[in-house]
Design a protein around this motif. Structure first.
Motif, PDB file in Angstrom:
ATOM      1  N   PRO A 159     -29.463  23.133 -21.769  1.00  0.00           N
ATOM      2  CA  PRO A 159     -28.449  22.493 -22.609  1.00  0.00           C
ATOM      3  C   PRO A 159     -27.948  21.175 -22.004  1.00  0.00           C
ATOM      4  O   PRO A 159     -27.861  21.039 -20.776  1.00  0.00           O
ATOM      5  N   VAL A 160     -27.638  20.225 -22.881  1.00  0.00           N
ATOM      6  CA  VAL A 160     -27.046  18.945 -22.478  1.00  0.00           C
ATOM      7  C   VAL A 160     -25.643  18.891 -23.083  1.00  0.00           C
ATOM      8  O   VAL A 160     -25.484  18.915 -24.305  1.00  0.00           O
ATOM      9  N   LYS A 161     -24.643  18.853 -22.224  1.00  0.00           N
ATOM     10  CA  LYS A 161     -23.255  18.918 -22.683  1.00  0.00           C
ATOM     11  C   LYS A 161     -22.587  17.539 -22.579  1.00  0.00           C
ATOM     12  O   LYS A 161     -22.862  16.771 -21.649  1.00  0.00           O
ATOM     13  N   ILE A 162     -21.710  17.259 -23.533  1.00  0.00           N
ATOM     14  CA  ILE A 162     -20.918  16.033 -23.525  1.00  0.00           C
ATOM     15  C   ILE A 162     -19.443  16.421 -23.583  1.00  0.00           C
ATOM     16  O   ILE A 162     -19.023  17.209 -24.436  1.00  0.00           O
ATOM     17  N   TYR A 163     -18.652  15.895 -22.639  1.00  0.00           N
ATOM     18  CA  TYR A 163     -17.226  16.181 -22.629  1.00  0.00           C
ATOM     19  C   TYR A 163     -16.503  15.036 -21.910  1.00  0.00           C
ATOM     20  O   TYR A 163     -17.143  14.082 -21.441  1.00  0.00           O
ATOM     21  N   PHE A 164     -15.192  15.117 -21.844  1.00  0.00           N
ATOM     22  CA  PHE A 164     -14.388  14.040 -21.269  1.00  0.00           C
ATOM     23  C   PHE A 164     -13.562  14.552 -20.086  1.00  0.00           C
ATOM     24  O   PHE A 164     -13.062  15.677 -20.119  1.00  0.00           O
ATOM     25  N   LEU A 165     -13.469  13.718 -19.051  1.00  0.00           N
ATOM     26  CA  LEU A 165     -12.674  14.047 -17.869  1.00  0.00           C
ATOM     27  C   LEU A 165     -11.773  12.874 -17.509  1.00  0.00           C
ATOM     28  O   LEU A 165     -12.146  11.708 -17.720  1.00  0.00           O
ATOM     29  N   LYS A 166     -10.633  13.194 -16.937  1.00  0.00           N
ATOM     30  CA  LYS A 166      -9.792  12.123 -16.400  1.00  0.00           C
ATOM     31  C   LYS A 166     -10.508  11.473 -15.214  1.00  0.00           C
ATOM     32  O   LYS A 166     -11.266  12.119 -14.494  1.00  0.00           O
ATOM     33  N   ARG A 167     -10.244  10.201 -15.013  1.00  0.00           N
ATOM     34  CA  ARG A 167     -10.947   9.414 -14.001  1.00  0.00           C
ATOM     35  C   ARG A 167     -10.884  10.045 -12.618  1.00  0.00           C
ATOM     36  O   ARG A 167     -11.900  10.139 -11.922  1.00  0.00           O
ATOM     37  N   GLU A 168      -9.703  10.512 -12.244  1.00  0.00           N
ATOM     38  CA  GLU A 168      -9.558  11.062 -10.883  1.00  0.00           C
ATOM     39  C   GLU A 168     -10.372  12.337 -10.702  1.00  0.00           C
ATOM     40  O   GLU A 168     -10.860  12.610  -9.604  1.00  0.00           O
ATOM     41  N   GLU A 169     -10.534  13.110 -11.767  1.00  0.00           N
ATOM     42  CA  GLU A 169     -11.357  14.317 -11.687  1.00  0.00           C
ATOM     43  C   GLU A 169     -12.839  13.955 -11.633  1.00  0.00           C
ATOM     44  O   GLU A 169     -13.606  14.541 -10.862  1.00  0.00           O
ATOM     45  N   ALA A 170     -13.244  12.977 -12.450  1.00  0.00           N
ATOM     46  CA  ALA A 170     -14.654  12.571 -12.494  1.00  0.00           C
ATOM     47  C   ALA A 170     -15.110  12.004 -11.150  1.00  0.00           C
ATOM     48  O   ALA A 170     -16.237  12.256 -10.707  1.00  0.00           O
ATOM     49  N   LEU A 171     -14.237  11.262 -10.486  1.00  0.00           N
ATOM     50  CA  LEU A 171     -14.608  10.627  -9.222  1.00  0.00           C
ATOM     51  C   LEU A 171     -14.844  11.626  -8.095  1.00  0.00           C
ATOM     52  O   LEU A 171     -15.437  11.288  -7.073  1.00  0.00           O
ATOM     53  N   ASN A 186     -13.264   1.434 -15.188  1.00  0.00           N
ATOM     54  CA  ASN A 186     -11.831   1.324 -14.920  1.00  0.00           C
ATOM     55  C   ASN A 186     -11.035   1.755 -16.146  1.00  0.00           C
ATOM     56  O   ASN A 186     -10.254   1.005 -16.717  1.00  0.00           O
ATOM     57  N   ILE A 187     -11.285   2.992 -16.599  1.00  0.00           N
ATOM     58  CA  ILE A 187     -10.539   3.572 -17.697  1.00  0.00           C
ATOM     59  C   ILE A 187     -10.084   4.957 -17.264  1.00  0.00           C
ATOM     60  O   ILE A 187     -10.635   5.545 -16.335  1.00  0.00           O
ATOM     61  N   ASP A 188      -9.059   5.485 -17.941  1.00  0.00           N
ATOM     62  CA  ASP A 188      -8.459   6.749 -17.522  1.00  0.00           C
ATOM     63  C   ASP A 188      -9.274   7.960 -17.934  1.00  0.00           C
ATOM     64  O   ASP A 188      -9.192   9.012 -17.302  1.00  0.00           O
ATOM     65  N   LEU A 189     -10.039   7.841 -19.027  1.00  0.00           N
ATOM     66  CA  LEU A 189     -10.792   8.974 -19.543  1.00  0.00           C
ATOM     67  C   LEU A 189     -12.273   8.632 -19.565  1.00  0.00           C
ATOM     68  O   LEU A 189     -12.678   7.649 -20.195  1.00  0.00           O
ATOM     69  N   TRP A 190     -13.071   9.427 -18.866  1.00  0.00           N
ATOM     70  CA  TRP A 190     -14.510   9.184 -18.784  1.00  0.00           C
ATOM     71  C   TRP A 190     -15.270  10.149 -19.673  1.00  0.00           C
ATOM     72  O   TRP A 190     -14.934  11.333 -19.746  1.00  0.00           O
ATOM     73  N   ARG A 191     -16.308   9.656 -20.315  1.00  0.00           N
ATOM     74  CA  ARG A 191     -17.226  10.510 -21.076  1.00  0.00           C
ATOM     75  C   ARG A 191     -18.321  10.973 -20.110  1.00  0.00           C
ATOM     76  O   ARG A 191     -18.980  10.164 -19.468  1.00  0.00           O
ATOM     77  N   ILE A 192     -18.495  12.264 -20.024  1.00  0.00           N
ATOM     78  CA  ILE A 192     -19.444  12.858 -19.082  1.00  0.00           C
ATOM     79  C   ILE A 192     -20.606  13.483 -19.835  1.00  0.00           C
ATOM     80  O   ILE A 192     -20.408  14.181 -20.840  1.00  0.00           O
ATOM     81  N   VAL A 193     -21.821  13.215 -19.364  1.00  0.00           N
ATOM     82  CA  VAL A 193     -23.023  13.864 -19.895  1.00  0.00           C
ATOM     83  C   VAL A 193     -23.581  14.743 -18.783  1.00  0.00           C
ATOM     84  O   VAL A 193     -23.896  14.261 -17.699  1.00  0.00           O
ATOM     85  N   GLU A 194     -23.683  16.046 -19.069  1.00  0.00           N
ATOM     86  CA  GLU A 194     -24.147  17.003 -18.061  1.00  0.00           C
ATOM     87  C   GLU A 194     -25.377  17.760 -18.556  1.00  0.00           C
ATOM     88  O   GLU A 194     -25.346  18.388 -19.616  1.00  0.00           O
ATOM     89  N   ILE A 195     -26.453  17.653 -17.792  1.00  0.00           N
ATOM     90  CA  ILE A 195     -27.633  18.488 -18.008  1.00  0.00           C
ATOM     91  C   ILE A 195     -27.477  19.638 -17.032  1.00  0.00           C
ATOM     92  O   ILE A 195     -27.602  19.448 -15.818  1.00  0.00           O
ATOM     93  N   GLU A 196     -27.176  20.812 -17.536  1.00  0.00           N
ATOM     94  CA  GLU A 196     -26.701  21.913 -16.708  1.00  0.00           C
ATOM     95  C   GLU A 196     -27.616  22.202 -15.521  1.00  0.00           C
ATOM     96  O   GLU A 196     -28.805  22.465 -15.679  1.00  0.00           O
ATOM     97  N   GLY A 197     -27.038  22.107 -14.318  1.00  0.00           N
ATOM     98  CA  GLY A 197     -27.763  22.406 -13.096  1.00  0.00           C
ATOM     99  C   GLY A 197     -28.697  21.307 -12.622  1.00  0.00           C
ATOM    100  O   GLY A 197     -29.327  21.438 -11.571  1.00  0.00           O
TER     101      GLY A 197
END
Length: 238
Positions: A159-171, A186-197
C-alpha cells in the motif's frame, strides 16, 4: 482540504479524481482559476496535468497548468465562460496515471539508492513517456541493480499511503527529504507519501495507491553526468 490556498487542491488528498465540478473564481487572459481543482500544476520533477474544461455542452482544452501565488492557473485554448460559471474539469487520465506509476516507482528507486549507497537524488523529471533521475553514484551497474530490486518490491502489492504531518513531527523521520541540496519545506503542514516498510518522503505529487499498479520498471539507458554522478532513464510497462 485547503492546504494554505484559496483553491481546494483535490489532487493532494485523492490522486484518482478524473472529473470534478468547480466554479470559476478569476480569469486572466487565457488563464482560468477555480475554487477547487484536481489538475496537478507540476512540481517536484513531475510534469503538469492536461485535459479539458467542460461547459454548456462543449469543452475547451487545458493545455497547461501551473501554480501562481499559491493558486492554480489553468491555461485554456479559448474562454467561452465567465467568472462565477460552473464547469466540469476532466483530467487526461492516461497521461496522469502513467506519471503516477512512474512517480511511485521513482520513490522506490530513490529509497533503495539511499539505504544501500547513501545516494541522494540530485535532479530528475517525470513525463508520461519516461522518468529520469540523477544520483550521486559512481557505477551504472548499481543503478541497474537498484531497478531490479525495485521491481521485486513493486510486485509485493504494498500500500501507498498519503497523509499530513506537522513540520516538527515530519523532521523527526530519517531521510524524509531525499533530494540532495533541497531544504525542508518551510511550511507548518507537510504532505507525506509512505510506501509501507519501504519509503517515506515529503512529497506533493500524485501517486498510485498500491505498488502493484506500477507494472514493470524498464531501464532505458544510463548516462554519465560527471564524476560520481549517473542519470538513469526508465519507463513502466505495460
Amino acid at each position: 482540504m485547503k492546504y494554505y490556498s484559496m483553491v481546494e487542491k483535490l489532487y493532494l488528498t485523492d490522486c484518482y479524481i478524473k472529473e470534478f465540478k468547480a466554479k470559476i473564481t478569476k480569469i486572466e487572459g487565457n488563464l482560468v482559476f477555480l475554487d477547487k481543482t484536481a489538475f496537478y500544476p507540476g512540481g517536484g520533477g513531475v510534469e503538469n496535468d492536461k485535459g479539458f474544461l467542460s461547459f454548456n455542452g462543449g469543452k475547451v482544452e487545458v493545455t497547461n497548468v501551473k501554480e501562481v501565488d499559491n493558486d492554480v492557473a489553468h491555461e485554456v485554448s479559448s474562454i467561452p465562460f465567465k467568472v462565477g460559471d460552473e464547469i466540469t474539469g476532466i483530467i487526461d487520465w492516461g497521461r496522469r496515471y502513467k506519471m503516477m506509476r512512474l512517480h511511485t516507482a521513482s520513490h522506490i528507486i530513490a529509497s533503495i539508492a539511499y539505504s544501500k549507497y547513501n545516494a541522494k537524488v540530485t535532479g530528475g523529471n517525470i513525463s508520461p513517456e519516461y522518468a529520469k533521475d540523477d544520483f550521486d553514484v559512481d557505477d551504472k551497474n548499481k543503478l541497474l541493480e537498484i531497478v531490479k530490486e525495485a521491481n521485486e518490491i513493486a510486485k509485493k502489492s504494498i500500500p501507498v499511503k498519503i497523509y499530513f504531518l506537522k513540520r516538527e513531527e515530519a523532521l523527526k523521520i530519517p531521510g524524509i527529504v531525499k533530494l540532495a541540496e533541497k531544504m525542508p519545506p518551510n511550511i507548518d503542514l507537510w504532505r507525506i507519501v509512505e510506501i509501507e516498510g519501504i519509503d517515506i518522503q515529503a512529497d506533493g505529487g500524485p501517486h498510485v495507491s498500491n505498488t502493484s499498479e506500477i507494472g514493470e520498471i524498464v531501464p532505458i539507458k544510463v548516462e554519465n553526468r560527471g564524476k560520481g554522478k549517473k542519470r538513469i532513464y526508465y519507463t513502466v510497462k505495460p
